[in-house]
Design a protein around this motif. Sequence first.
Motif, PDB file in Angstrom:
ATOM      1  N   VAL A 578       0.730  -1.477   0.012  1.00 59.65           N
ATOM      2  CA  VAL A 578      -0.131  -0.351  -0.002  1.00 59.65           C
ATOM      3  C   VAL A 578       0.912   1.188   0.066  1.00 59.65           C
ATOM      4  O   VAL A 578       2.563   1.397   0.358  1.00 59.65           O
ATOM      5  CB  VAL A 578      -1.112  -0.036   1.087  1.00 59.65           C
ATOM      6  N   ARG A 579       0.409   1.787  -0.765  1.00 61.33           N
ATOM      7  CA  ARG A 579       0.699   3.491  -0.488  1.00 61.33           C
ATOM      8  C   ARG A 579       0.361   4.654  -0.893  1.00 61.33           C
ATOM      9  O   ARG A 579      -0.836   4.701  -1.404  1.00 61.33           O
ATOM     10  CB  ARG A 579       2.403   3.613  -1.876  1.00 61.33           C
ATOM     11  N   PHE A 580       0.478   5.099   0.340  1.00 64.01           N
ATOM     12  CA  PHE A 580      -0.406   7.090  -0.275  1.00 64.01           C
ATOM     13  C   PHE A 580       0.477   8.052   0.657  1.00 64.01           C
ATOM     14  O   PHE A 580       1.397   7.776   1.018  1.00 64.01           O
ATOM     15  CB  PHE A 580      -1.529   6.705   0.143  1.00 64.01           C
ATOM     16  N   GLU A 581       0.126   9.447  -0.308  1.00 69.49           N
ATOM     17  CA  GLU A 581       0.738  10.726   0.431  1.00 69.49           C
ATOM     18  C   GLU A 581       0.067  11.043   1.424  1.00 69.49           C
ATOM     19  O   GLU A 581      -1.595  11.507   1.581  1.00 69.49           O
ATOM     20  CB  GLU A 581       1.137  11.298  -1.377  1.00 69.49           C
ATOM     21  N   THR A 582       0.723  11.651   2.612  1.00 64.39           N
ATOM     22  CA  THR A 582      -0.056  12.406   3.240  1.00 64.39           C
ATOM     23  C   THR A 582       0.761  13.825   4.366  1.00 64.39           C
ATOM     24  O   THR A 582       1.941  13.909   3.210  1.00 64.39           O
ATOM     25  CB  THR A 582      -0.141  11.195   5.023  1.00 64.39           C
ATOM     26  N   ILE A 583       0.365  14.810   4.482  1.00 65.16           N
ATOM     27  CA  ILE A 583       0.787  15.523   5.108  1.00 65.16           C
ATOM     28  C   ILE A 583       0.370  15.057   6.670  1.00 65.16           C
ATOM     29  O   ILE A 583      -0.574  15.245   7.450  1.00 65.16           O
ATOM     30  CB  ILE A 583      -0.144  17.020   4.594  1.00 65.16           C
ATOM     31  N   ASN A 584       1.465  15.521   7.479  1.00 64.82           N
ATOM     32  CA  ASN A 584       1.970  15.188   8.502  1.00 64.82           C
ATOM     33  C   ASN A 584       2.602  15.924   9.444  1.00 64.82           C
ATOM     34  O   ASN A 584       3.891  17.240   8.980  1.00 64.82           O
ATOM     35  CB  ASN A 584       2.353  14.235   9.670  1.00 64.82           C
ATOM     36  N   PRO A 585       2.424  16.441  10.269  1.00 60.72           N
ATOM     37  CA  PRO A 585       2.927  17.838  11.643  1.00 60.72           C
ATOM     38  C   PRO A 585       4.154  17.172  12.257  1.00 60.72           C
ATOM     39  O   PRO A 585       4.134  15.855  12.950  1.00 60.72           O
ATOM     40  CB  PRO A 585       1.907  18.318  12.495  1.00 60.72           C
ATOM     41  N   SER A 586       5.255  17.905  12.382  1.00 64.53           N
ATOM     42  CA  SER A 586       6.587  17.577  12.796  1.00 64.53           C
ATOM     43  C   SER A 586       6.328  18.124  14.452  1.00 64.53           C
ATOM     44  O   SER A 586       5.015  18.786  14.236  1.00 64.53           O
ATOM     45  CB  SER A 586       7.911  18.659  12.408  1.00 64.53           C
ATOM     46  N   ALA A 587       6.622  17.818  15.698  1.00 61.99           N
ATOM     47  CA  ALA A 587       7.197  18.302  16.739  1.00 61.99           C
ATOM     48  C   ALA A 587       6.373  19.532  16.851  1.00 61.99           C
ATOM     49  O   ALA A 587       5.739  20.056  18.095  1.00 61.99           O
ATOM     50  CB  ALA A 587       8.522  17.484  17.403  1.00 61.99           C
ATOM     51  N   SER A 588       6.866  20.602  15.855  1.00 61.19           N
ATOM     52  CA  SER A 588       6.854  22.161  15.417  1.00 61.19           C
ATOM     53  C   SER A 588       6.151  22.130  15.683  1.00 61.19           C
ATOM     54  O   SER A 588       5.409  23.398  15.793  1.00 61.19           O
ATOM     55  CB  SER A 588       8.216  22.539  16.092  1.00 61.19           C
ATOM     56  N   GLY A 589       5.120  20.957  14.763  1.00 62.17           N
ATOM     57  CA  GLY A 589       4.211  22.164  14.633  1.00 62.17           C
ATOM     58  C   GLY A 589       3.956  22.104  12.905  1.00 62.17           C
ATOM     59  O   GLY A 589       3.087  22.228  12.291  1.00 62.17           O
TER      60      GLY A 589
END
Lengths: 1129, 127
Positions: A578-589
């Motif tokens: 499975v492969r998909f693209e996401t947007i995730n926050p780092s520790a600093s937001g």
Amino acid sequence: MKSFKTTTLTVLVGALLLVLAVGIYMGARRFSAQVNSRIWVVHTYQVLRKLDSLLFDLKSVEVSQRDFILFGDDDSLKTCDLFAKESENQIKQISELVQDDPSQTGKLATLKNNVSKMLAMVRSTNEVRRTQGLEAAKTLLESDTGSGSKANSVESIAKEMSSVEQLLLQQRLEQLNKNTAKTEQHINFVNALFMISLVLSIWIYSASREKAQKSLALQHSISRLLNESEDLYQAINEIEKLVVAHGSWSCAATWLLNDNENALRCFDVFNEPWLKESAFVEEIKSRKFIKGEGLPGSVWEKQEAISIVNLAKANNFPRMPLAKACGITSGFAFPIISEKNFLGVVELFADSKHNLDQNTISTFESIGREIGRLIERQRTQMRFRAIFNQTFGFIGFLDVEGNLLDANESALKLSGVEFADVVHKPFWESPWWTHDPVQQERLKDAIRRAAAGEFMRFEANHPAPDGTTTFVDFSLKPVFDSDGQVKYLIPEGRDISERKEAETRFRAIFDQTYGFIGLLRPDGIVLDYNQSALNFAGAKLEDVVFKPIWETVWWAHDPALQETVKQAVEKAANGEFVRFETINPSASGEMFDFDVSIKPVKDHSGKVILLIPEARNITQTKEAERRVSEFYSTVSHELRTPLTSIRGSLGLMEGGLTGVIPEKTLKMVKIARSECDRLIRLINDILDLQKIEAGMIELKRSDVETDQLVERTVEGLKGMAQTLNINLIADKRTSGVVNCDQDRIIQVLTNLVSNAIKFSPADADVVISVEQGADNSLKFCVRDNGPGIPPAQAHKLFARFQQLDQSDSRQKGGTGLGLAITKAIVEEHNGQIGVDSELGKGATFWFSLPSVSQLPKQPDDQVHQLASHIRPALLIEDDDSIAEVLKAHLQHDGFEVVRACNLKEAESLLQRYVPLFILLDLTLPDGDGLDLLTDLSNDNLRQHIPVVIVTGRDADGAVSCGHPALIDWVEKPFNEEKLHDAFHAARSKIGPARVLIVEDDLAAREILTQQLNSLGVSCLEATNGAEAIKVFRDSNPDLIILDLLIPAPDGFAVVDILKAEPNGHKPLIVYSALDLNNDQKRLLKLGLTAHLTKSINSIDQVIGTVREFLDGLVPPSDAANGEREEEEV
Amino acid sequence: MRKINSVLIVDDDDNIRLIAQMSLEGLTTWRIQEARSGKEALSCLEGELPDVILLDVMMPDMTGMDLLGHARALLGDNLPLVIFMTAKVQTSEIEKYRSLGAAGVIMKPFDPMKLPEQIEEAIAHFS
């Protein structure tokens, strides 16, 4: 020596026992003679006593007779008779006693005679007295004078006999006394002999006991020696000493089989001091014996002990001269054997004659077997010890307290430990552990638990003498005795430093790699995550481990994303990548783009055992993509803006909107406009190609039929082909489905076809076809009859700005990028592109795409979802959103809807279905809706279907199409009211439902018709089968009421024929006098079918069934009336 | 089909505005209004509403998309049909215009002789 004495003693004791036996025998004889004498004495006494008794009885007879004669009393008579009888009895007994004595026989006969005469006289006298009285008896008595003499003679004879017997008695008593004295002598002698024998036996017994004990003691001490001995050499030496001492041998030699030489070699010699350095012993030490050679060789061959009493006489004893020289005279040898394996020989030599008994030989043979076992044991131990010591692992032995009992060399070497320093001391205080108190404590704990029966295992590290550290996979295993108690502990260690190092290295790679990597169970539970991933979210491993991945810190910000991840895990657990693209926050937001994948790891059986989630930070790539995209956007904008004005101005001038311009000027304006267009195309192409090659176009893939692609291409280029007088032919013999971006593939086809058109001479054919390609692919071919392409130049074609003849480009108006773009698009689809050509014979450009399995027949599905008696409205509209809106309107007005996206689909639906009415869009991807109307007008069955056209075109065309049932022309954007009005009109045009009544009986037909008409249903009638079929075909009724017994063909045949009709799937009511069985009922079936029997079911029931079957087609009577009124209006 | 009586052309490029105006005035009977910026356009929308707004995207101060947002906020359901006429016609851009509620997109450079046709077609398809 001793044995010799013992034999002598045994012989002596044997002789004594013989004498004793003779003595006892003779004593017994003597005793028997004495007993005999004693019997004869007793016999004599008996005879004497009988004689006395006889005389007494006779006396008594005399006395009692006298009394009887005198007194005549019966008592005296009886007494007399009694004694007479007794006397006769005594005589009888005496005769028996003395019958074997001849000296008495004569006298006895006289005695017998006299006594019987005497008694006869007494009896006769007594008879006279009793019968004739006293006087007569007296007379008789006095007359018998001889009687008295007779009595006297009897007495004298008896006395004679007594005297004889007295004499005999005298003799016999003397004999008896003599015998008794002799017997006593005998008894005394035998007693003496017996005593001697007894003493001797005890002495011999104890002597032999002592000997057996000594032999046993030897064997025992040898066994003990063998059991206790650790060292073979020492053990054998001790045995030799013992044997020499025990058997007064002078020398003992042990030979062992040397496997390499296959010969016996002396292992050890023990000799008495006087044999020291003798040539004989030296010879033993140095020489070897092969099988059968000399004494050891013979023992080897026979595998049994050999004793040579006199070596001088032995014929197989090569060492004789040396033996003789030192006085060795006898020898003995026995084999050393273990489990039938011959291992060696022990030889014994003596300077005196040793004659061994079988017992002793057996003893030595068993000693040989014990030595054999020792050797075998020693060898096994040596092997084990070697394994123990030399094995790569570290092994030891502890008591349950944890004191070290043993440790192998590998272990000692590991930390440079001296065995003596650590043995019998607590293991944790040894140098392996003292460097680290924590490990010491852990070990202590492990020892305590192992002593309680637990198997312990942990990783430890130990200092090496060179200062490095060795990592060890350490375990502690309890050893149980038979009672289940822990007896020992076995500490074991395996050097895992290399693995540790590799692990550390891999861990470093894992942790420090730029990508985010983890490890999941198939259910999505996190097992591990690398440092990069943890750092990104500012998390620690323990924050995420053993949690479902979607509940971890990376995904917590977005529930929708959590759901995506959860579903991805489920897919991956089923073996999918499975492969998909996401947007995730780092520790600093800060938000980052990620390319996330989850890869299943399978075991050999294909079962998913782990999942590897991976995330790559693609923020920069995304950013770069955005920038490039922006750049292209800007460039195109900046170039196009001025071009827009130029093109616009030229267009206005050319179009005459700026006023009339001179023809020469117009010509120039046209050139400028045309070149401007070319410039625009060029810019578009450059940007397009750039984007494709940068992988920046996203293919909007879907499953498309090849026919549709070809048709749309042809449609688009029809005008161009016509202008240039080219026959554009679509060869649709082969078709299939490909998964592609429809617009892009049409772009490719358009490019190839337009090239073909451009390069074909007038009136030539350009053929588009699809062929089955290799590897399940479909090959699109565009064939022209142009000048062709020299094969050598074919490869240049697909490069940028390549046209074979530069002049062509101007002539044909291309940009030189078309084929390059085409190639890029095909390759983006994983397809291939090429050209087959011969100069002067035209060219075939082709490209192939992977084929997919046939599309599911959507229209079929739509139809089958509907109940057989429901007629839907057919909606033909290519635009999805418009279709949705129209569908909603139709459903709102109570219609079931079936939708077709294009003409092809619509045709296919109409083949199997007669819709209530058709809602038709005109501009369809594969043709003009008006063409469909024309087709419908020519179709008897379908020409009456009401049609409503919904289109962007204005209504002018409505007149020309001339479809008989065209209800309305609704222009887009449509007005809702107008639409509903059109629907309403269509519905009223549908008219009453039509029922075909097939019945030959006029009365029945009339009743049905009347009833149905009153229901608002119009009736068609047929009186026989042929007519029924004709009417059915002509007027496509909504329902059939069928009698079975009608003129040919009968009802059964009618049903069979109608079944084969395309619209034969109609509601059917069989209404006949026949009582049908189940098989017949099964045959008599079209769509929804009821079987009614004339005698059972009333007309009302038939009408009820019609109403039920035509549900929705038969309006409630009010509505029906209303519509009719409207029609009249 | 909704009849077009008036069109508002919003473009910062005077030349293009002129060409569009000439094209529409020459080929149709529509009433043409012009605005050279978003701001001007908004003030136009305060008066009599056009049936169609022909809207450029790249304009200083206020982009066409911003303008659409403001106009929607101002007019709600009364917002005229909006057709973007722009050189920014990458697939993703077109999708964005559509998602904002654009009735259609006309690519620059455009053919002035076909402009009215394109406007009508766009509106017909949008319905």
